[in-house]
Design a protein around this motif. Structure first.
Motif, mmCIF file in Angstrom:
data_model
loop_
_atom_site.group_PDB
_atom_site.id
_atom_site.type_symbol
_atom_site.label_atom_id
_atom_site.label_comp_id
_atom_site.label_asym_id
_atom_site.label_seq_id
_atom_site.Cartn_x
_atom_site.Cartn_y
_atom_site.Cartn_z
ATOM 1 N N ILE A 11 0.781 -7.133 -11.669
ATOM 2 C CA ILE A 11 1.541 -6.383 -10.654
ATOM 3 C C ILE A 11 2.954 -5.994 -11.083
ATOM 4 C CG2 ILE A 11 0.251 -7.546 -8.805
ATOM 5 C CD1 ILE A 11 2.846 -9.180 -8.278
ATOM 6 N N SER A 12 3.360 -6.321 -12.319
ATOM 7 C CA SER A 12 4.742 -6.037 -12.696
ATOM 8 C C SER A 12 4.866 -5.604 -14.149
ATOM 9 C CB SER A 12 5.632 -7.267 -12.453
ATOM 10 O OG SER A 12 5.407 -8.247 -13.448
ATOM 11 N N PHE A 84 3.182 -12.820 -3.535
ATOM 12 C CA PHE A 84 2.373 -11.625 -3.802
ATOM 13 C C PHE A 84 0.877 -11.917 -3.740
ATOM 14 C CE2 PHE A 84 6.418 -10.900 -6.026
ATOM 15 C CZ PHE A 84 6.767 -9.653 -5.517
ATOM 16 N N GLN A 87 -1.283 -8.750 -2.722
ATOM 17 C CA GLN A 87 -1.236 -7.717 -3.761
ATOM 18 C C GLN A 87 -2.006 -8.170 -5.004
ATOM 19 O OE1 GLN A 87 1.277 -9.059 -2.028
ATOM 20 N NE2 GLN A 87 2.998 -7.634 -1.759
ATOM 21 N N SER A 91 -5.271 -6.407 -6.848
ATOM 22 C CA SER A 91 -5.240 -6.007 -8.263
ATOM 23 C C SER A 91 -6.291 -6.734 -9.074
ATOM 24 C CB SER A 91 -3.850 -6.279 -8.854
ATOM 25 O OG SER A 91 -2.870 -5.504 -8.230
ATOM 26 N N HIS A 105 0.210 1.724 -10.258
ATOM 27 C CA HIS A 105 1.115 1.138 -9.260
ATOM 28 C C HIS A 105 1.502 -0.276 -9.663
ATOM 29 C CE1 HIS A 105 2.912 0.130 -5.396
ATOM 30 N NE2 HIS A 105 2.239 -1.005 -5.456
ATOM 31 N N GLU A 107 4.026 -3.656 -8.226
ATOM 32 C CA GLU A 107 4.803 -4.171 -7.103
ATOM 33 C C GLU A 107 6.287 -4.178 -7.444
ATOM 34 O OE1 GLU A 107 3.714 -4.804 -4.109
ATOM 35 O OE2 GLU A 107 1.688 -4.245 -4.739
ATOM 36 N N ASP A 166 7.240 -0.412 -6.038
ATOM 37 C CA ASP A 166 7.723 -0.853 -4.725
ATOM 38 C C ASP A 166 9.122 -1.443 -4.785
ATOM 39 O OD1 ASP A 166 5.430 -0.028 -3.529
ATOM 40 O OD2 ASP A 166 4.563 -2.015 -3.258
ATOM 41 N N THR A 167 9.386 -2.250 -5.828
ATOM 42 C CA THR A 167 10.654 -2.963 -5.932
ATOM 43 C C THR A 167 11.191 -2.893 -7.355
ATOM 44 O OG1 THR A 167 10.040 -4.537 -4.194
ATOM 45 C CG2 THR A 167 11.798 -5.216 -5.683
#
Length: 376
Positions: A11-12, A84, A87, A91, A105, A107, A166-167
């Protein structure tokens, strides 16, 4: 748990001070993720990491979180799993058998903006403070410091332009001081839906530029993690040239900004072990949550284990008395259990004292009585 799973590879994206992609900001294991034109989420290193985790393997790159969990302390991995969970579950289901993700995408983008800083914290390194690098002469680090300087002067992030984010999580140096910071905020405001995005910062909160505050108004929310290693003269000594009055004024200012929230982060080590209660008392007057406590790994000379066992026992018993009266400060007694299991020296390590004297001379510091008590 049967598998050592961490959400971050799913997610990152994390970018180091050098501008190079890394697994995450917590990993201390040397690794290299080559720059490519493909989706950075599907870089070969992250793909292999995801496959290892889903196959039940514990990657060597995750050793920092292992150590925390083996000592019964909350690890970054556990915090990310909690924050998370939904999320990550989404994923994880989208991951193909070969470990790749059919997604653009993330997070959050974990972005270090270089080493521009206004502090010379005693536990810090030239990679994270250009003020320290001025006192640091080592040829082996010259190439890395040059990369950091070059990265600090750039304002483009070509590798993540196609990603939905998102962030953005800003680190430094001191991100609020970085020359890259405002151009990046402007780029986000102009090219993305800033009102749906969040910003997160690791900051010493020594400055609050008006042009930054104005831009923060355009974002959904802003979260500040404020570095706090002591109160009053201890904070000033450990994180020079911090001015305590300036820090507390800035804390009061951000309380009045509707979309800004904040918390505190403390690195616990040999020089502030007997300041832990002061830190928790201060944060309790400003935040509903206790500070996040991180136990120092490097520099080795300043680890708690270099103190005499008698000083460690004294601080541990003080902490036990405190949490007995204030159980919410350490509800699972994880901090206490960690302290109680530390094995110190019979007498103070001379390595610590030599190292500290060098820093004090270098930065012209006057040692507070509370620190003197620990190393007496």
């Amino acid at each position: 748990m049967s598998k050592f799973l961490c959400p971050l590879p799913w997610i990152s994206i994390s970018i180091h001070n050098t501008g190079e992609q890394r697994i995450c900001c917590h990993s201390e294991t040397p690794h290299s993720i080559p720059s490519t034109d493909i989706n950075p989420l599907n870089n070969s290193v992250l793909v292999k990491l995801r496959k290892k985790m889903t196959n039940g393997e514990a990657p060597k790159e995750c050793e920092v979180c292992f150590r925390y969990e083996q000592n019964n302390l909350p690890s970054p991995r556990e915090r990310y799993l909690k924050d998370f969970s939904n999320q990550f579950e989404t994923s994880l289901k989208k991951m193909k058998d070969n470990g790749t993700l059919d997604s653009n995408h993330i997070e959050f983008l974990d972005l270090s903006l270089g080493n521009q800083c206004n502090s010379t914290c005693l536990i810090c390194h030239p990679y994270y403070s250009d003020q320290i690098s001025k006192h640091f002469n080592s040829e082996e680090n010259t190439e890395t410091l040059k990369k950091i300087k070059d990265h600090s002067s750039q304002a483009d992030l070509k590798r993540i332009q196609e990603l939905s984010i998102d962030t953005v999580y800003f680190q430094g140096g001191e991100p609020l001081l970085s020359k890259r910071h405002i151009p990046l905020l402007d780029d986000i405001i102009e090219t993305r839906e800033a009102d749906r995005m969040s910003l997160t910062y690791d900051t010493n909160l020594s400055i609050l530029p008006k042009d930054v505050l104005k831009r923060w108004e355009r974002f959904k929310e802003v979260n500040l993690s404020i570095s706090l290693d002591g109160t009053e003269e201890i904070q000033e000594y450990l994180r020079p040239p911090t001015k305590w009055d300036n820090l507390t004024r800035n804390i009061e200012k951000i309380k009045n900004i509707p979309n800004v929230t904040f918390s505190f982060k403390t690195v616990l080590y040999a020089l502030n072990l007997n300041s832990l209660i002061d830190i928790f008392e201060f944060t309790n007057t400003h935040s509903s949550n206790p500070p996040q406590v991180i136990f120092l790994e490097t520099p080795f000379a300043l680890k708690i284990t270099n103190l005499s066992q008698s000083k460690i026992d004294e601080a541990t018993q003080e902490w036990l008395r405190y949490i007995t009266e204030n159980p919410k400060m350490d509800p699972d007694k994880k901090i206490y259990q960690f302290l109680a299991n530390i094995t110190g020296e019979e007498t103070l390590s001379p390595y610590l004292l030599v190292y500290l004297r060098k820093l004090e001379q270098q930065y012209r510091l006057q040692r507070p009585q509370k620190v003197s008590h620990l190393i007496s």
